[in-house]
Enzyme design. Structure first.
Site, PDB file in Angstrom:
ATOM      1  CG  HIS A 191      -2.076  -1.002   0.962  1.00  0.00           C
ATOM      2  ND1 HIS A 191      -2.188  -2.161   1.669  1.00  0.00           N
ATOM      3  CD2 HIS A 191      -3.085  -0.994   0.060  1.00  0.00           C
ATOM      4  CE1 HIS A 191      -3.238  -2.834   1.221  1.00  0.00           C
ATOM      5  NE2 HIS A 191      -3.799  -2.156   0.251  1.00  0.00           N
ATOM      6  NE  ARG A 298      -5.842   1.212  -2.803  1.00  0.00           N
ATOM      7  CZ  ARG A 298      -5.330   1.280  -4.040  1.00  0.00           C
ATOM      8  NH1 ARG A 298      -5.183   2.443  -4.625  1.00  0.00           N
ATOM      9  NH2 ARG A 298      -4.972   0.174  -4.670  1.00  0.00           N
ATOM     10  NE  ARG A 334     -10.829  -0.506  -1.046  1.00  0.00           N
ATOM     11  CZ  ARG A 334      -9.572  -0.877  -1.231  1.00  0.00           C
ATOM     12  NH1 ARG A 334      -9.288  -1.873  -2.046  1.00  0.00           N
ATOM     13  NH2 ARG A 334      -8.587  -0.244  -0.637  1.00  0.00           N
ATOM     14  CD  GLU A 433      -9.514  -6.936  -2.522  1.00  0.00           C
ATOM     15  OE1 GLU A 433      -8.480  -6.365  -2.873  1.00  0.00           O
ATOM     16  OE2 GLU A 433     -10.324  -6.439  -1.720  1.00  0.00           O
ATOM     17  CG  ASN A 456      -2.796  -4.009  -6.182  1.00  0.00           C
ATOM     18  OD1 ASN A 456      -2.287  -4.189  -7.277  1.00  0.00           O
ATOM     19  ND2 ASN A 456      -3.326  -2.862  -5.814  1.00  0.00           N
ATOM     20  CG  ASP A 457      -5.196  -7.608  -1.371  1.00  0.00           C
ATOM     21  OD1 ASP A 457      -4.193  -7.879  -0.698  1.00  0.00           O
ATOM     22  OD2 ASP A 457      -5.897  -6.598  -1.171  1.00  0.00           O
ATOM     23  NE  ARG A 467      -0.911  -5.238  -1.528  1.00  0.00           N
ATOM     24  CZ  ARG A 467      -2.088  -4.648  -1.727  1.00  0.00           C
ATOM     25  NH1 ARG A 467      -3.212  -5.322  -1.510  1.00  0.00           N
ATOM     26  NH2 ARG A 467      -2.165  -3.423  -2.155  1.00  0.00           N
ATOM     27  CB  CYS A 504      -9.445  -1.122  -9.394  1.00  0.00           C
ATOM     28  SG  CYS A 504      -9.891  -2.205  -8.022  1.00  0.00           S
TER      29      CYS A 504
HETATM   30  C1  PEP Z   1      -6.169  -4.687  -4.917  1.00  0.00           C
HETATM   31  O1  PEP Z   1      -6.004  -5.485  -3.994  1.00  0.00           O
HETATM   32  O2  PEP Z   1      -5.857  -4.921  -6.106  1.00  0.00           O
HETATM   33  C2  PEP Z   1      -6.726  -3.359  -4.651  1.00  0.00           C
HETATM   34  C3  PEP Z   1      -6.995  -2.519  -5.627  1.00  0.00           C
HETATM   35  O3  PEP Z   1      -6.911  -3.008  -3.348  1.00  0.00           O
HETATM   36  P1  PEP Z   1      -5.734  -2.497  -2.395  1.00  0.00           P
HETATM   37  O4  PEP Z   1      -4.504  -2.308  -3.244  1.00  0.00           O
HETATM   38  O5  PEP Z   1      -6.178  -1.241  -1.769  1.00  0.00           O
HETATM   39  O6  PEP Z   1      -5.586  -3.620  -1.439  1.00  0.00           O
HETATM   40 MG    MG Z   2      -6.933  -5.125  -2.078  1.00  0.00          MG
END
Ligand code: PEP
Ligand code: MG
Length: 580
Positions: A191, A298, A334, A433, A456-457, A467, A504
């Site tokens: 993050h 976010r 979100r 995710e 990302n997750d 990550r 996203c």
């Molecule tokens: C993701 O997990 O891809 C996402 C967009 O959420 P975040 O990066 O805030 O966990």
């Molecule tokens: Mg995420």
């Protein structure tokens, strides 16, 4: 000159003096003093050394009996370092001869020690670096008192060097004076890294020992595209990088001309390019970059930035500001994705052995119904100002989605009873995710208003790779064939079911993946605003046939290396001059 390699987070080149932040956020500025202040700064040094020794002795004595011999030895070692006369002599020499302020002189001397330890081949002595950092912190605290660094205000352009910055610290960084950021630890999808990308500044993370090697005021180059940090560059290197800065500026200016053009393939297929934001104040930047709306707000950063829990009114104002600033474009809000690496000072969820698998995100909201309901009320109220979509994160089951909807209905009923203006006609959707949500996508598609793939997750959970951990970052990739197949399945399932599907995660903003994702059938991308122009440029230069061919071929490979090499070669054919 020293060149160190790390993990590229955000492209571009930054050249500026370094501000080194230690773990406690002290800034160690290259501050010069007038000759009249030399004695006072030397006295300050003496007092800080004495105070530090006294603290250590008290701590050691207080803990006598509880501490083993090893721990006592560490305290004694710290005291020994501070008592050594040459430590003060060296600091005072810099104050007298170079007119450095006491804090800056102390940091220079302590960092010289750290570098010396780092060079030793003995692993036990190398471990002492952390102790020297500890001593430095203690001394600086005693020199600077409570004067904490204000990360939002620097008087001149700087590059931030830090051991680590938490997402909430990163959220305080101001775009105005920060040209680039480099850190010792971190992974490209953390993050913190996402926030650095949204700053739109070059950034490199995972540069081992960087903060020990740099002193405040050193000239630093952050080469974001290649994941390099150059400390005290020589003149030819500086020249070379200055030319690159010009090249980037040229490319950026050229991309800016695309702002008002539609995101449409060469053969007329339309795409929606949305923006990811952390703060409502970013919406105008998104529009400047040509965003079709906000694909991911976010909201947890409202929480992370505020001292306590943000009130319904504060949240309402923030969401409403975002919706109004979007000028009729949709805003996807979100609900809080708190927990794991995103916790507040007050609400630190203690003692979780695996925070990424712990009480985070929708699970946390569903256990904190008071907090969740306040947020939902604020969102419903803000929806009177324009098109709002409501998205629930980290869903693993239909039950969770249904529970979240029940709380939403409760919030609607309460607002109705209280006669508070609201708009209950918001589309609700989920983030895909987790592997569970991806595999069960067909079931979700029957119930939800839309989905957004959070790579990302999703990558973290599919590949079992943290990550945010630089030690395993080479395993973390969206190009893994398993990841591509899962993304393909989700897009295909949603397309067949007629459910809106966007992506996203950070992958959406990487030009390397643009042709592949479009070829897999994705029509809505949501990304850091600064990535929009380049993705748009690429889409406008390709036909669907071309992109579908790329996707088919990419899906046929067995390893991520093959996928990346192939995508890079295809993207370079279209954008030969852009750094990919
Ligand atoms: C993701 O997990 O891809 C996402 C967009 O959420 P975040 O990066 O805030 O966990
Ligand atoms: Mg995420």
């Amino acid at each position: 000159m020293e060149i160190l390699r790390g993990i590229s987070v955000a492209p571009g080149v930054a050249i500026a003096e370094a501000v080194v932040l230690d773990a406690e956020e002290y800034r160690i500025p290259r501050r010069l003093i007038s000759a009249t202040l030399v004695d006072a700064q030397c006295d300050l040094t003496d007092r800080a050394v004495e105070a530090s020794i006294a603290e250590l002795v008290t701590q050691r004595d207080d803990m006598r009996g509880q501490l083993g011999q090893d721990a006592s030895d560490i305290f004694n070692w710290h005291v020994g370092v501070l008592q050594a006369p040459h430590l003060r002599d060296q600091i005072k020499q810099l104050i007298r001869e170079k007119l450095f302020a006491a804090a800056y002189a102390t940091s220079i001397v302590m960092r010289t020690y750290q570098r010396r330890f780092l060079k030793m081949n003995d692993p036990i002595l190398a471990e002492r670096v952390r102790d020297v950092q500890d001593i430095e912190r203690r001394l600086l605290r005693n020199i600077l008192g409570e004067a904490r660094e204000d990360l939002a205000h620097f008087s001149k352009p700087v590059v931030i060097v830090a051991h680590d910055l938490s997402p909430s610290q990163t959220a305080q960084l101001s775009r105005a004076k920060i040209l680039g950021v480099a850190m010792d630890v971190g992974g490209a999808a953390s993050h913190t890294a996402i926030l650095l990308r949204s700053l739109g500044r070059p950034a490199v993370v995972g540069v081992a020992d960087l903060s020990s090697r740099v002193s405040g005021g050193d000239v630093i180059i952050v080469d974001g595209a290649n994941g390099l940090v150059v400390i005290q560059p020589d003149e030819p290197t500086l020249e070379q990088y200055r030319a690159q800065v010009e090249r980037y500026t040229r490319i950026r200016d050229e991309l800016a001309t695309l702002r008002d053009l539609p995101a449409v393939s060469k053969d007329g297929v339309e795409f929606k390019l949305m923006a990811n934001i952390e703060f409502q104040s970013e919406v105008p930047i998104c529009l400047e970059q040509g965003a079709d709306g906000v694909g991911l707000f976010r909201t947890e950063f409202l929480y992370l930035r505020s001292r306590g829990e943000p009130s319904e009114e504060e949240q309402y104002q923030a969401y409403r500001e975002a919706v109004l600033a979007a000028k009729g474009r949709p805003v996807t809000i979100r609900t809080f994705d708190l927990g794991a690496d995103k916790y507040t000072q007050e609400k630190f969820i203690e003692g979780e052995p695996n925070p990424m698998l712990g009480l985070r995100s929708i699970r946390y909201s569903l256990q904190r119904l008071d907090m969740f309901k306040v947020q939902l009320r604020a969102i419903l109220r803000a929806a009177t100002a324009g098109e709002v979509r409501l998205m629930f994160p980290l869903i693993i089951s239909l039950m969770e989605y249904r529970q979240a909807k029940m709380v939403l209905h409760d919030a609607i009923e309460d607002l109705e009873d209280e006669r508070v203006p609201y708009n209950g006609d918001v589309k609700t959707g989920i983030m895909i995710e987790t592997p569970a949500a991806a595999i069960q996508c067909r079931d979700f598609a029957r119930e939800v208003g839309f989905v957004s793939v959070g790579t990302n997750d999703l990558v973290q959970y599919l590949l079992a790779v943290d990550r945010g951990n630089q030690r395993v970052s080479r395993y973390y990739t969206s190009a893994h064939p398993a990841v591509l197949r899962v993304i393909h399945d989700v897009i295909r399932t949603c397309t067949r079911a007629g459910v809106d599907c966007s992506l996203c995660g950070e992958t959406a903003g990487e030009p390397l993946y643009t042709m592949l994702l479009a070829g897999l059938g994705l029509r809505c991308f949501s990304m850091a605003p600064h990535n929009i122009p380049e993705v748009k440029k690429l889409l406008r230069m390709c036909t669907m046939k071309q992109m579908e061919r790329v996707a088919r071929r990419a899906l046929s490979f067995e390893t991520d290396r093959q996928v990346v090499n192939y995508l890079r070669s295809q993207t370079r054919k279209i954008l030969p001059d852009d750094p990919i």
